[in-house]
Design a protein around this motif. Structure first.
Motif, mmCIF file in Angstrom:
data_model
loop_
_atom_site.group_PDB
_atom_site.id
_atom_site.type_symbol
_atom_site.label_atom_id
_atom_site.label_comp_id
_atom_site.label_asym_id
_atom_site.label_seq_id
_atom_site.Cartn_x
_atom_site.Cartn_y
_atom_site.Cartn_z
ATOM 1 N N TYR B 36 0.967 -1.409 0.133
ATOM 2 C CA TYR B 36 -0.142 -0.044 0.047
ATOM 3 C C TYR B 36 0.840 1.284 -0.076
ATOM 4 O O TYR B 36 1.950 1.252 0.672
ATOM 5 C CB TYR B 36 -0.832 0.020 1.257
ATOM 6 C CG TYR B 36 -1.922 -0.960 1.307
ATOM 7 C CD1 TYR B 36 -1.586 -2.199 1.800
ATOM 8 C CD2 TYR B 36 -3.277 -0.619 0.645
ATOM 9 C CE1 TYR B 36 -2.672 -3.148 1.824
ATOM 10 C CE2 TYR B 36 -4.230 -1.494 0.795
ATOM 11 C CZ TYR B 36 -3.976 -3.042 1.485
ATOM 12 O OH TYR B 36 -5.122 -3.785 1.390
ATOM 13 N N GLN B 38 0.710 5.304 1.168
ATOM 14 C CA GLN B 38 0.007 6.110 1.821
ATOM 15 C C GLN B 38 0.530 7.592 1.774
ATOM 16 O O GLN B 38 1.767 7.964 1.862
ATOM 17 C CB GLN B 38 -0.021 5.878 3.355
ATOM 18 C CG GLN B 38 -1.152 6.831 4.162
ATOM 19 C CD GLN B 38 -1.118 6.315 5.595
ATOM 20 O OE1 GLN B 38 -0.303 5.679 6.281
ATOM 21 N NE2 GLN B 38 -2.157 6.853 6.164
ATOM 22 N N GLY B 41 -1.872 12.941 4.662
ATOM 23 C CA GLY B 41 -3.339 13.168 4.880
ATOM 24 C C GLY B 41 -4.273 12.242 4.377
ATOM 25 O O GLY B 41 -5.502 12.489 4.219
ATOM 26 N N LYS B 42 -3.992 10.944 3.493
ATOM 27 C CA LYS B 42 -4.758 10.206 3.056
ATOM 28 C C LYS B 42 -4.663 8.621 3.796
ATOM 29 O O LYS B 42 -3.658 8.513 4.318
ATOM 30 C CB LYS B 42 -4.611 9.890 1.489
ATOM 31 C CG LYS B 42 -4.734 11.433 0.770
ATOM 32 C CD LYS B 42 -4.728 11.382 -0.512
ATOM 33 C CE LYS B 42 -4.538 12.492 -1.307
ATOM 34 N NZ LYS B 42 -4.515 12.395 -2.774
ATOM 35 N N GLY B 43 -5.675 8.029 3.501
ATOM 36 C CA GLY B 43 -5.358 6.502 3.861
ATOM 37 C C GLY B 43 -4.483 5.651 2.895
ATOM 38 O O GLY B 43 -4.394 6.075 1.671
ATOM 39 N N PRO B 44 -4.239 4.671 3.307
ATOM 40 C CA PRO B 44 -3.423 3.743 2.232
ATOM 41 C C PRO B 44 -4.082 3.467 1.160
ATOM 42 O O PRO B 44 -5.250 3.111 1.204
ATOM 43 C CB PRO B 44 -3.084 2.566 3.355
ATOM 44 C CG PRO B 44 -3.332 3.075 4.599
ATOM 45 C CD PRO B 44 -4.207 3.995 4.663
ATOM 46 N N PHE B 46 -4.046 0.701 -2.306
ATOM 47 C CA PHE B 46 -3.701 -0.461 -2.818
ATOM 48 C C PHE B 46 -2.599 -0.095 -4.117
ATOM 49 O O PHE B 46 -3.076 0.579 -4.757
ATOM 50 C CB PHE B 46 -4.677 -1.411 -3.217
ATOM 51 C CG PHE B 46 -4.170 -2.695 -3.988
ATOM 52 C CD1 PHE B 46 -4.348 -2.637 -5.524
ATOM 53 C CD2 PHE B 46 -4.191 -3.693 -3.679
ATOM 54 C CE1 PHE B 46 -3.739 -3.439 -6.428
ATOM 55 C CE2 PHE B 46 -3.560 -4.849 -4.443
ATOM 56 C CZ PHE B 46 -3.522 -4.576 -5.631
ATOM 57 N N PHE B 89 3.611 0.547 2.768
ATOM 58 C CA PHE B 89 3.401 -0.424 3.712
ATOM 59 C C PHE B 89 3.419 -1.807 3.126
ATOM 60 O O PHE B 89 2.600 -1.786 2.018
ATOM 61 C CB PHE B 89 2.214 -0.002 4.593
ATOM 62 C CG PHE B 89 2.264 1.101 5.473
ATOM 63 C CD1 PHE B 89 1.668 2.491 5.136
ATOM 64 C CD2 PHE B 89 2.745 0.936 6.910
ATOM 65 C CE1 PHE B 89 1.482 3.237 5.963
ATOM 66 C CE2 PHE B 89 2.905 2.058 7.514
ATOM 67 C CZ PHE B 89 2.233 3.286 7.132
#
Lengths: 115, 114
Positions: B36, B38, B41-44, B46, B89
């Motif tokens: 992932y 990231q 300020g954002k989510g992970p 794909f 990640f």
């Protein structure tokens, strides 16, 4: 297709206060996750729902954290009372199921600061 | 402790170089792995995945390598661009008892210098 929606975007509270976060997953996704991400670390799973049932909540501090997904769609995560160490980004994610090859779709998270 | 970890917390590269981000995992029962990205300020988000019956998978400018013998994953980004600057990640889906639990490592911050 709409993504995972979370609110609020930011929240600042004092210790011992309570706070609630809301999440609406991608339409049709049966599985919903709440993760806690402390600054500089990877997301840590707090709770995983499959529809309105709990799949895993082994890392949820149940003395202060609670979560529900009553109708199997949106979900709320609550902290009561908050501690300083709860300062983190709370991420909601969803996936279509709980199988081996599930990809997670994340919201932008709620950044919580506990003062 | 964490079952997935990363060797390098920060990686700095020049634009146009190739980047390699490494990840170690410890759960031998895990058979599906995801990278992932990231951004601040954002989510992970794909990037690419790989199943344990594969040792290599390629996407657009990205390649994931899996070495099950030493429980090691790597993400290779070709011709790294400033837009690739983010935290990366690796995650593994751990099967503790029927349902798979997505578990994340600590992350590597990739900094791309123009």
């Amino acid at each position: 297709e709409a993504g995972v929606a979370q609110s609020p975007r930011y929240k600042i509270i004092e210790k011992r206060q309570s706070v609630a976060f809301w999440c609406n997953p991608i339409s049709g996704h049966a599985t919903l996750y709440w993760y806690q991400q402390i600054l500089g670390q990877g997301p840590k799973l707090l709770i995983q729902f499959q529809n309105n049932g709990v799949v895993d909540d082994s890392q949820l501090p149940k003395d202060r954290f609670s979560a529900e997904r009553l109708k199997g769609v949106d979900s709320t995560l609550k902290i009561q009372p908050a501690k300083l160490e709860d300062s983190a980004v709370y991420l909601c994610a969803s996936s279509s199921g709980t199988g081996r090859n599930e990809k997670l779709f994340f919201g932008s998270g709620t950044q919580l600061s506990v003062l | 402790g964490e079952s997935v970890g990363l060797h390098l917390p920060t990686l700095s590269v020049q634009e146009g170089d190739n980047s390699i981000i490494n990840c170690a995992y410890s759960n031998s029962a895990s058979d599906y792995f995801i990278w992932y990205k990231q951004e601040s300020g954002k989510g992970p988000q794909f990037i690419i995945d790989i199943r344990s019956n594969m040792d290599k998978r390629q996407g657009q400018r990205v390649t994931v390598l899996l070495n099950k013998t030493v429980k090691h994953l790597s993400l290779q980004i070709a011709a790294t661009q400033p837009g690739d600057s983010a935290v990366y990640f690796c995650a593994e889906n751990i099967p503790p008892g029927g349902s798979y639990i997505p578990t994340f490592g600590r992350g590597t911050s990739l900094i791309v210098h123009p």
